[in-house]
Design an enzyme around this catalytic site. Structure first.
Site, PDB file in Angstrom:
ATOM      1  N   PHE A 147       0.841  -1.291   0.192  1.00 54.28           N
ATOM      2  CA  PHE A 147      -0.153   0.016  -0.104  1.00 54.28           C
ATOM      3  C   PHE A 147       0.788   1.037   0.003  1.00 54.28           C
ATOM      4  O   PHE A 147       1.705   1.382   0.989  1.00 54.28           O
ATOM      5  CB  PHE A 147      -1.002   0.078   1.197  1.00 54.28           C
ATOM      6  CG  PHE A 147      -1.859   1.075   1.187  1.00 54.28           C
ATOM      7  CD1 PHE A 147      -3.016   0.945   0.528  1.00 54.28           C
ATOM      8  CD2 PHE A 147      -1.567   2.639   1.474  1.00 54.28           C
ATOM      9  CE1 PHE A 147      -4.044   2.028   0.214  1.00 54.28           C
ATOM     10  CE2 PHE A 147      -2.584   3.468   1.512  1.00 54.28           C
ATOM     11  CZ  PHE A 147      -3.656   3.398   0.618  1.00 54.28           C
ATOM     12  N   ASP A 232       9.227   2.929   1.844  1.00 52.96           N
ATOM     13  CA  ASP A 232       8.089   3.747   2.072  1.00 52.96           C
ATOM     14  C   ASP A 232       8.202   3.793   3.699  1.00 52.96           C
ATOM     15  O   ASP A 232       7.411   2.640   4.198  1.00 52.96           O
ATOM     16  CB  ASP A 232       7.077   3.162   1.369  1.00 52.96           C
ATOM     17  CG  ASP A 232       5.761   3.983   1.747  1.00 52.96           C
ATOM     18  OD1 ASP A 232       5.743   4.886   2.694  1.00 52.96           O
ATOM     19  OD2 ASP A 232       4.807   3.974   0.877  1.00 52.96           O
ATOM     20  N   LYS A 261       2.557  11.163   6.915  1.00 51.91           N
ATOM     21  CA  LYS A 261       1.975  11.137   8.177  1.00 51.91           C
ATOM     22  C   LYS A 261       2.243  11.856   9.528  1.00 51.91           C
ATOM     23  O   LYS A 261       2.190  12.988   9.470  1.00 51.91           O
ATOM     24  CB  LYS A 261       1.780   9.769   8.493  1.00 51.91           C
ATOM     25  CG  LYS A 261       0.989   8.866   7.282  1.00 51.91           C
ATOM     26  CD  LYS A 261       0.445   7.564   7.607  1.00 51.91           C
ATOM     27  CE  LYS A 261      -0.007   6.645   6.570  1.00 51.91           C
ATOM     28  NZ  LYS A 261      -1.490   7.070   6.262  1.00 51.91           N
TER      29      LYS A 261
HETATM   30  C1  LIG Z   1       3.064   3.005   3.496  1.00 55.10           C
HETATM   31  C2  LIG Z   1       2.154   4.162   3.030  1.00 55.10           C
HETATM   32  N1  LIG Z   1       2.698   4.668   1.990  1.00 55.10           N
HETATM   33  C3  LIG Z   1       2.101   5.899   1.475  1.00 55.10           C
HETATM   34  C4  LIG Z   1       0.357   6.157   2.055  1.00 55.10           C
HETATM   35  C5  LIG Z   1      -0.099   7.212   1.603  1.00 55.10           C
HETATM   36  O1  LIG Z   1      -0.088   8.453   2.123  1.00 55.10           O
HETATM   37  P1  LIG Z   1      -1.402   9.503   1.973  1.00 55.10           P
HETATM   38  O2  LIG Z   1      -2.741   8.865   2.272  1.00 55.10           O
HETATM   39  O3  LIG Z   1      -0.803  10.642   2.721  1.00 55.10           O
HETATM   40  O4  LIG Z   1      -1.263   9.820   0.616  1.00 55.10           O
HETATM   41  C6  LIG Z   1       0.152   5.492   3.102  1.00 55.10           C
HETATM   42  C7  LIG Z   1      -1.252   5.610   3.637  1.00 55.10           C
HETATM   43  O5  LIG Z   1      -1.730   4.955   4.358  1.00 55.10           O
HETATM   44  C8  LIG Z   1       0.829   4.381   3.634  1.00 55.10           C
HETATM   45  O6  LIG Z   1       0.478   3.683   4.592  1.00 55.10           O
END
Ligand SMILES: Cc1ncc(COP(=O)(O)O)c(C=O)c1O
Length: 408
Positions: A147, A232, A261
């Site tokens: 994700f 990530d 976040k």
């Molecule tokens: C590992 C990871 N990458 C990217 C994102 C995307 O972040 P955003 O919702 O701020 O676009 C998330 C969101 O849950 C995430 O958990």
């Protein structure tokens, strides 16, 4: 006549959303009006322990006093310049974030998905300009069940059909391999590979922690094949797992770290691509940007977040209380819990499907005054603010035990 919002009940407000709000979420039926620390309060004054913490966006709890103070101070002075001009907050933010992560350069963005998109663009450009991949042939290897966000390119390499269906045509250039499988990764990497992009712990997949040695293996493999390791850490980073970054559990330094976040302190969206100089140097004026990325308010809050993390207190709390969480969940295995995975203050808990779906368990917990979120099937995730007290954590575990033993 419609009543003013302040006199409406939770039920009124939920019904009022229905015709005017896109239905891209299925929230628990709780309408939050106030919050502080690990607690939120709904419009009727009912209090709930927040065991989701905005999917880690609230690692420091709701309205942490030092973060709110930093935001207030900045609001009174300067909020936005755009990157057409310099602002007096950005240099310090970038310097301290680079130092915190052990990397050299920072590309400030806003949301997590933007950081991922930016990381992909930078990796492709690095592949063409530094590695020498023929034009438009670069590939990026990703993991199944990943994700990374919701943009068109990111859902192009999702394996979740709900996230993809109806949104094609998709962006090419991605290869998907099973997570936690170094042999599959090795087989997928070749001369066209710009990067391997993975979550050090797969959050949305259910807090899937890879085997010891996997992250170090990815580091070794990417180095040997002259491609970038992009971690990530948008959900796993910034203290959640007991380290500043989850990759640090294996003493790994990736080429590129994606943050988001918690970097915005639960106040403003702040994300960043943090990388080695050789990688981020491929960007030149006009090639990438964002009107809001690196704005002074974001930089002030982000700097205050970095300051909190520099103390090491939150990483320590995540480690210590993570032990309490793990022990509590271990005690529930065989008593409504069929298994769980955890690292620091972060757990994916597989509830016995006979007791209900993750959604049903989340609703029962809500009625007990604890907010969590399901992931898939009968899995719920626990990610309290790192400021949660041991007593609060034990009380949440007690509520979980209660709803699981009482069943439906
Ligand atoms: C590992 C990871 N990458 C990217 C994102 C995307 O972040 P955003 O919702 O701020 O676009 C998330 C969101 O849950 C995430 O958990």
């Amino acid at each position: 006549m419609t009543a003013p919002a302040r006199t409406r009940t939770s039920g009124d407000l939920i019904r009022a959303e229905e015709p005017v709000l896109a239905h891209n979420y299925h929230p628990l039926p709780v309408v939050v009006a106030h919050a502080e620390g690990a607690w939120v309060e709904d419009v009727e004054g009912r209090r709930y322990l927040d065991m989701l913490a905005g999917y880690s966006a609230l690692n420091f709890g709701h309205r942490h006093p030092l973060l709110i103070e930093a935001a207030h101070r900045q609001l009174d002075r300067l909020t936005l310049t755009s990157r057409a001009f310099h602002n007096d907050r950005l240099a310090e933010f970038a310097e301290r974030l680079a130092e915190l992560t052990g990397l050299d350069m920072v590309l400030p963005m806003n949301t997590g998905a933007e950081a991922v998109e930016s990381g992909i663009k930078v990796a492709r450009k690095w592949a063409y300009e530094v590695k020498g991949v023929p034009a438009d042939r670069a590939t990026i290897v990703v993991a199944a069940e990943n994700f990374h966000g919701r943009t068109t390119t990111i859902v192009s390499f999702s394996t979740d059909e709900t996230a993809r269906t109806g949104f094609g045509p998709f962006t090419p250039g991605f290869r998907i391999v099973p997570y936690n499988d170094l042999a599959a990764l090795e087989a997928a990497v070749d001369g066209t590979t710009a990067a391997v992009l993975i979550e050090p712990i797969q959050g949305e997949a259910g807090v899937v922690v890879p085997d010891d040695g996997y992250l170090a293996g990815v580091r070794e493999l990417t180095r040997r094949n002259n491609c970038l390791f992009i971690a990530d850490e948008i959900q796993s980073g910034l203290g959640r797992t007991g380290r500043t970054l989850a990759v640090q559990h294996e003493d790994v330094v990736p080429d590129v770290v994606l943050l988001g976040k918690a970097l915005g302190g639960g106040i403003v969206p702040v994300s960043a691509v943090v990388a080695r100089r050789e990688v981020l140097s491929v960007l030149r004026p006009g090639e990438h940007g964002s009107t809001f990325g690196g704005n002074p308010l974001a930089a002030a809050v982000g700097t205050a977040v970095v300051e909190l993390l520099e103390t090491g207190e939150f990483q320590r709390r995540a480690t210590e209380l993570g032990g309490v969480l793990r022990d509590g969940l271990t005690g529930l295995v065989g008593h409504g819990v069929v298994g769980f995975r955890s690292r620091g203050l972060w757990a994916g808990v597989d509830v016995d499907p006979a007791l209900g779906t993750g959604r049903e368990v989340s609703e029962r917990l809500m009625r007990e005054g604890v907010l969590v979120k399901d992931t898939h099937g009968s899995t719920i995730r626990l990610a309290p603010p790192l400021t949660v007290t041991e007593e609060e954590l034990r009380s949440a575990l007690g509520s979980l035990q209660k709803v699981l033993t009482r069943g439906a």
